[in-house]
Design an enzyme around this catalytic site. Structure first.
Site, PDB file in Angstrom:
ATOM      1  N   PRO A 162      27.590 -48.891  93.092  1.00 59.71           N
ATOM      2  CA  PRO A 162      26.310 -48.443  93.668  1.00 59.71           C
ATOM      3  C   PRO A 162      25.241 -49.525  93.781  1.00 59.71           C
ATOM      4  O   PRO A 162      24.190 -49.458  93.134  1.00 59.71           O
ATOM      5  CB  PRO A 162      25.889 -47.338  92.696  1.00 59.71           C
ATOM      6  CG  PRO A 162      26.437 -47.794  91.378  1.00 59.71           C
ATOM      7  CD  PRO A 162      27.766 -48.436  91.705  1.00 59.71           C
ATOM      8  N   CYS A 163      25.462 -50.493  94.648  1.00 60.56           N
ATOM      9  CA  CYS A 163      24.431 -51.508  94.869  1.00 60.56           C
ATOM     10  C   CYS A 163      23.188 -50.909  95.510  1.00 60.56           C
ATOM     11  O   CYS A 163      22.109 -51.518  95.479  1.00 60.56           O
ATOM     12  CB  CYS A 163      24.976 -52.665  95.699  1.00 60.56           C
ATOM     13  SG  CYS A 163      25.693 -52.201  97.274  1.00 60.56           S
ATOM     14  N   HIS A 164      23.309 -49.703  96.090  1.00 62.27           N
ATOM     15  CA  HIS A 164      22.128 -49.053  96.675  1.00 62.27           C
ATOM     16  C   HIS A 164      21.120 -48.640  95.594  1.00 62.27           C
ATOM     17  O   HIS A 164      19.979 -48.332  95.914  1.00 62.27           O
ATOM     18  CB  HIS A 164      22.542 -47.832  97.505  1.00 62.27           C
ATOM     19  CG  HIS A 164      23.251 -46.766  96.721  1.00 62.27           C
ATOM     20  ND1 HIS A 164      24.595 -46.839  96.405  1.00 62.27           N
ATOM     21  CD2 HIS A 164      22.802 -45.599  96.174  1.00 62.27           C
ATOM     22  CE1 HIS A 164      24.951 -45.764  95.716  1.00 62.27           C
ATOM     23  NE2 HIS A 164      23.882 -44.995  95.566  1.00 62.27           N
TER      24      HIS A 164
END
Length: 282
Positions: A250-252
């Site tokens: 989850p780089c978001h």
């Protein structure tokens, strides 16, 4: 078509309209836009918009605007937060979880990456997702990449192919669809094998990203501290940007140090939608 498959297709079809509506509400919540205005921003009738928005986001447009108008949001805005960040501060974020994500990530030798994918065999394909069409690369040992088909399928695939230009590729959308059904289930993804082709440093950062729970966000500086390199924020940013598996890794959930939504390979609009999708279901 089963209910699960319908939900997957419908969420993908609805994504672009809902992403635009989220941006509109984030920019105009102070004016307390009514249902008709919000529906026009999405290009839908008010009745249809109410149903689609609530199904996709998890709360009604009225409740979403109400969260934006919360006193905590006002305080966050005074501190310089953007509109959607203020919404999260107002109650759409918090300790709630979308799901418990358990991923078995297999250590792959960095030599594979150095050879630019020579000797690797990928199955690739396109499948619907809640954030538009997803393009996937599947290796024998697990999912190696998931991107989004922006502005089209060919561009999405080209972006992934450039990571491993010497690899061999076979297209099979059925395989991609099977993975999408495992990833985007209403109860959250099952335990999934990921074949992460990258340097040891990149994999260390990607593993750190997996510790960020749904509904939570962090900063590049915090990730650097997590991997015991507190002065390496820029290097962390580069590794986060190289993340091959959107959504699952989850780089978001990584924001700038000032809390702003910035720097997402597949667009800030999609990052905004991902965070809203998760936190509203927390």
């Amino acid at each position: 078509m089963t209910a699960e498959l319908y939900t997957l297709d419908a969420s993908s079809k609805d994504y672009h309209r809902i992403a635009g509506a989220l941006a509109f509400l984030g920019d105009n919540w102070r004016d307390h836009p009514d249902l008709d205005r919000a529906a026009r921003a999405a290009g839908l009738s008010p009745h249809h918009f109410q149903r689609v928005f609530t199904r996709w986001v998890g709360v009604s447009p009225k409740k979403f605007v109400g969260a934006l108008a919360h006193d905590t949001a006002r305080e966050a805005l005074e501190d310089g937060a953007c509109m959607l960040d203020a919404a999260f501060e107002a109650g759409l974020s918090g300790p709630g979880r979308l799901h418990d994500l358990f991923i078995a990530h297999e250590a792959v030798t960095p030599g594979d990456a150095k050879r630019r994918g020579a000797g690797l065999q990928f199955t690739w394909g396109v499948a619907p997702s809640p954030f538009g069409d997803a393009v996937m690369l599947v290796a024998p040992r697990g999912l190696s990449a998931m991107a989004f088909a922006d502005p089209d399928v060919e561009s999405g695939f080209a972006d992934l192919e450039a990571r491993y230009p010497a690899a061999e590729y076979t297209r099979d959308d059925t395989v991609a669809r099977q993975w999408a059904e495992r990833i985007f289930t209403p109860t959250g993804p099952e335990k999934l094998p990921l074949a992460l082709y990258g340097t040891p440093w990149q994999r260390q950062v990607w593993r750190a990203l997996l510790t960020i729970q749904p509904g939570e966000t962090t900063s590049y500086k915090s990730i650097a501290e997590h991997v015991k390199s507190p002065k390496a924020s820029r290097a962390v940013g580069a590794a986060v940007g190289a993340n091959p598996i959107s959504w699952l890794i989850p780089c978001h959930r990584v924001l700038a140090s000032n809390g702003k939504l910035t720097g997402y390979h597949w667009g800030v609009e999609r990052k905004r939608a991902m965070l809203a999708y998760e936190t509203a279901r927390g």
